[in-house]
Write a protein that holds these residues in place. Structure first.
Motif, PDB file in Angstrom:
ATOM      1  N   LEU A 198       0.851  -1.193   0.000  1.00 33.34           N
ATOM      2  CA  LEU A 198       0.000   0.000   0.000  1.00 33.34           C
ATOM      3  C   LEU A 198       0.883   1.238   0.000  1.00 33.34           C
ATOM      4  O   LEU A 198       1.620   1.498   0.972  1.00 33.34           O
ATOM      5  N   ALA A 199       0.831   2.013  -1.071  1.00 31.67           N
ATOM      6  CA  ALA A 199       1.568   3.275  -1.115  1.00 31.67           C
ATOM      7  C   ALA A 199       0.893   4.286  -0.187  1.00 31.67           C
ATOM      8  O   ALA A 199      -0.331   4.271  -0.011  1.00 31.67           O
ATOM      9  N   ILE A 200       1.677   5.161   0.416  1.00 26.76           N
ATOM     10  CA  ILE A 200       1.152   6.230   1.277  1.00 26.76           C
ATOM     11  C   ILE A 200       1.286   7.547   0.523  1.00 26.76           C
ATOM     12  O   ILE A 200       2.369   7.890   0.046  1.00 26.76           O
ATOM     13  N   HIS A 201       0.196   8.264   0.409  1.00 25.51           N
ATOM     14  CA  HIS A 201       0.205   9.495  -0.383  1.00 25.51           C
ATOM     15  C   HIS A 201       1.029  10.605   0.278  1.00 25.51           C
ATOM     16  O   HIS A 201       1.760  11.327  -0.401  1.00 25.51           O
ATOM     17  N   GLN A 202       0.894  10.768   1.595  1.00 23.99           N
ATOM     18  CA  GLN A 202       1.675  11.787   2.296  1.00 23.99           C
ATOM     19  C   GLN A 202       2.100  11.250   3.653  1.00 23.99           C
ATOM     20  O   GLN A 202       1.263  10.771   4.426  1.00 23.99           O
ATOM     21  N   VAL A 203       3.379  11.344   3.937  1.00 23.56           N
ATOM     22  CA  VAL A 203       3.890  10.998   5.254  1.00 23.56           C
ATOM     23  C   VAL A 203       5.020  11.965   5.571  1.00 23.56           C
ATOM     24  O   VAL A 203       5.813  12.318   4.705  1.00 23.56           O
ATOM     25  N   GLY A 204       5.056  12.432   6.820  1.00 30.32           N
ATOM     26  CA  GLY A 204       6.084  13.405   7.174  1.00 30.32           C
ATOM     27  C   GLY A 204       5.849  13.989   8.554  1.00 30.32           C
ATOM     28  O   GLY A 204       5.377  13.298   9.464  1.00 30.32           O
ATOM     29  N   VAL A 205       6.148  15.267   8.699  1.00 32.25           N
ATOM     30  CA  VAL A 205       6.011  15.957   9.977  1.00 32.25           C
ATOM     31  C   VAL A 205       5.084  17.155   9.800  1.00 32.25           C
ATOM     32  O   VAL A 205       4.998  17.743   8.721  1.00 32.25           O
ATOM     33  N   LYS A 206       4.398  17.523  10.879  1.00 33.02           N
ATOM     34  CA  LYS A 206       3.562  18.715  10.858  1.00 33.02           C
ATOM     35  C   LYS A 206       3.563  19.336  12.250  1.00 33.02           C
ATOM     36  O   LYS A 206       3.952  18.700  13.231  1.00 33.02           O
ATOM     37  N   GLY A 207       3.123  20.601  12.316  1.00 31.80           N
ATOM     38  CA  GLY A 207       3.115  21.292  13.600  1.00 31.80           C
ATOM     39  C   GLY A 207       4.503  21.670  14.082  1.00 31.80           C
ATOM     40  O   GLY A 207       4.712  21.927  15.274  1.00 31.80           O
ATOM     41  N   LEU A 208       5.471  21.717  13.163  1.00 31.95           N
ATOM     42  CA  LEU A 208       6.840  22.084  13.504  1.00 31.95           C
ATOM     43  C   LEU A 208       6.984  23.602  13.420  1.00 31.95           C
ATOM     44  O   LEU A 208       6.856  24.183  12.342  1.00 31.95           O
ATOM     45  N   ARG A 209       7.201  24.248  14.532  1.00 35.31           N
ATOM     46  CA  ARG A 209       7.360  25.714  14.541  1.00 35.31           C
ATOM     47  C   ARG A 209       8.815  26.076  14.301  1.00 35.31           C
ATOM     48  O   ARG A 209       9.707  25.537  14.952  1.00 35.31           O
ATOM     49  N   TYR A 210       9.014  27.021  13.378  1.00 34.83           N
ATOM     50  CA  TYR A 210      10.384  27.334  12.966  1.00 34.83           C
ATOM     51  C   TYR A 210      10.472  28.787  12.530  1.00 34.83           C
ATOM     52  O   TYR A 210       9.546  29.309  11.900  1.00 34.83           O
ATOM     53  N   PRO A 211      11.582  29.478  12.855  1.00 33.70           N
ATOM     54  CA  PRO A 211      11.743  30.866  12.399  1.00 33.70           C
ATOM     55  C   PRO A 211      11.768  30.936  10.877  1.00 33.70           C
ATOM     56  O   PRO A 211      12.346  30.066  10.216  1.00 33.70           O
ATOM     57  N   LEU A 212      11.143  31.958  10.334  1.00 28.78           N
ATOM     58  CA  LEU A 212      11.093  32.138   8.885  1.00 28.78           C
ATOM     59  C   LEU A 212      11.467  33.563   8.536  1.00 28.78           C
ATOM     60  O   LEU A 212      10.901  34.521   9.071  1.00 28.78           O
ATOM     61  N   ALA A 213      12.441  33.710   7.643  1.00 31.99           N
ATOM     62  CA  ALA A 213      12.753  35.005   7.032  1.00 31.99           C
ATOM     63  C   ALA A 213      12.259  34.931   5.595  1.00 31.99           C
ATOM     64  O   ALA A 213      12.796  34.175   4.795  1.00 31.99           O
ATOM     65  N   TRP A 214      11.236  35.719   5.285  1.00 34.04           N
ATOM     66  CA  TRP A 214      10.609  35.663   3.968  1.00 34.04           C
ATOM     67  C   TRP A 214      10.976  36.901   3.167  1.00 34.04           C
ATOM     68  O   TRP A 214      10.813  38.024   3.634  1.00 34.04           O
ATOM     69  N   ARG A 215      11.480  36.681   1.955  1.00 31.68           N
ATOM     70  CA  ARG A 215      11.829  37.786   1.069  1.00 31.68           C
ATOM     71  C   ARG A 215      10.713  37.958   0.036  1.00 31.68           C
ATOM     72  O   ARG A 215      10.429  37.043  -0.744  1.00 31.68           O
ATOM     73  N   SER A 216      10.083  39.124   0.050  1.00 30.86           N
ATOM     74  CA  SER A 216       8.999  39.394  -0.890  1.00 30.86           C
ATOM     75  C   SER A 216       9.572  39.624  -2.282  1.00 30.86           C
ATOM     76  O   SER A 216      10.777  39.886  -2.438  1.00 30.86           O
ATOM     77  N   PRO A 217       8.728  39.544  -3.339  1.00 26.74           N
ATOM     78  CA  PRO A 217       9.219  39.831  -4.689  1.00 26.74           C
ATOM     79  C   PRO A 217       9.840  41.220  -4.813  1.00 26.74           C
ATOM     80  O   PRO A 217      10.687  41.444  -5.673  1.00 26.74           O
ATOM     81  N   GLY A 218       9.434  42.145  -3.951  1.00 30.45           N
ATOM     82  CA  GLY A 218      10.015  43.481  -3.971  1.00 30.45           C
ATOM     83  C   GLY A 218      11.331  43.595  -3.222  1.00 30.45           C
ATOM     84  O   GLY A 218      11.961  44.660  -3.220  1.00 30.45           O
ATOM     85  N   GLY A 219      11.770  42.518  -2.552  1.00 27.82           N
ATOM     86  CA  GLY A 219      13.058  42.512  -1.865  1.00 27.82           C
ATOM     87  C   GLY A 219      12.980  42.712  -0.370  1.00 27.82           C
ATOM     88  O   GLY A 219      13.990  42.540   0.327  1.00 27.82           O
TER      89      GLY A 219
END
Length: 266
Positions: free
Chosen positions: A21-42
């Protein structure tokens, strides 16, 4: 005292599985992590994301290597942008030896807004989700989802009442599968432009008068909201597929009004 002997540790996850039986999605969730997001404008925005990472698992493999998802996340130090998030998805598939997978990052995003009359500035929070997906035989997909709070005023209430009209706060959810990078603010702006009125973190009395009269002059049912926003989404060349939903938290009922509309752009 001598150091302990190095012993072979079996890789149980890579052992064969006989249930086929193949599994469609398996992994981790609810992992809180710092994010630095660069917008298209920089512009670089720092926030904290709730991260979900998953891959497809072949039927003959018992399990995936959960620690490798975190290793992929730890390897990314530069600010992420649209291309960087897709590259992270590729890196995840390579690290997990998978042919398809998904990374989802949900976070709070703040936009500084000026009140309409006084000009006083304040921050307003929005729920934002970025989704990078890779599927077998398909092009990579990057989806941007925002939830924008707005004001809606009931056209029926205004029409039948001698004075006044009931209004409510509404949550507009816009989901855009992107052809090209698009600012979070640009998607938010579509929702706010088509509402009875946008909302603000801070208003003075002249501003409160303005937003009250703005909503009264621009009444919209929940159906009006999704239709007007859908026309804007359908005219946006950076968007391939889209979905619009509105939940109006009724002020005269103990339930919400809801509408949803979706489509694809040529």
């Amino acid at each position: 005292m001598n150091a302990p002997e190095t012993r072979f540790l079996p890789d149980v996850q890579s052992s064969p599985d006989h249930r086929r039986l193949a599994i469609h999605q398996v992994g981790v969730k609810g992992l809180r992590y710092p994010l630095a997001w660069r917008s298209p404008g920089g512009e670089i925005v720092h926030t904290v994301a709730s991260v979900a990472m998953s891959v497809g698992l072949p039927p003959e493999v018992k399990g995936t290597h959960m620690s490798r998802f975190v290793e992929v996340l730890e390897a990314r130090r530069a600010p992420l942008d649209h291309a960087g998030l897709l590259a992270m998805a590729d890196e995840m598939l390579l690290r997990l030896d998978a042919s398809g997978g998904r990374i989802e990052m949900a976070f709070t995003y703040f936009i500084r807004k000026a009140a309409p009359v006084s000009g006083v500035e304040s921050l307003l929070d929005y729920d934002v989700t970025l989704i990078a997906e890779r599927s077998v035989g398909e092009a990579p997909r990057l989806t941007l989802r925002v939830v924008a709070p707005v004001t809606s005023l009931c056209p029926c209430s205004k029409k039948i009442s001698a004075y006044g009209a009931h209004n409510q706060r509404s949550h507009i959810t816009l989901e855009a599968c992107l052809r090209a990078p698009m600012d979070i603010e640009a998607l938010v702006r579509i929702a706010e432009d088509e509402a009875s009125c946008e909302v603000f973190g801070l208003l003075k009395r002249p501003d409160e008068k303005w937003v009250t009269e703005r909503a009264y002059d621009n009444p919209k049912f929940v159906e009006d909201l999704v239709r007007d926003i859908a026309l804007r989404m359908a005219a946006e060349p950076r968007i391939a597929h889209w979905k619009v939903a509105s939940e109006n938290f009724e002020s005269i009922h103990n339930h919400s009004a809801y509408a949803e509309l979706y489509g694809s752009n040529p």
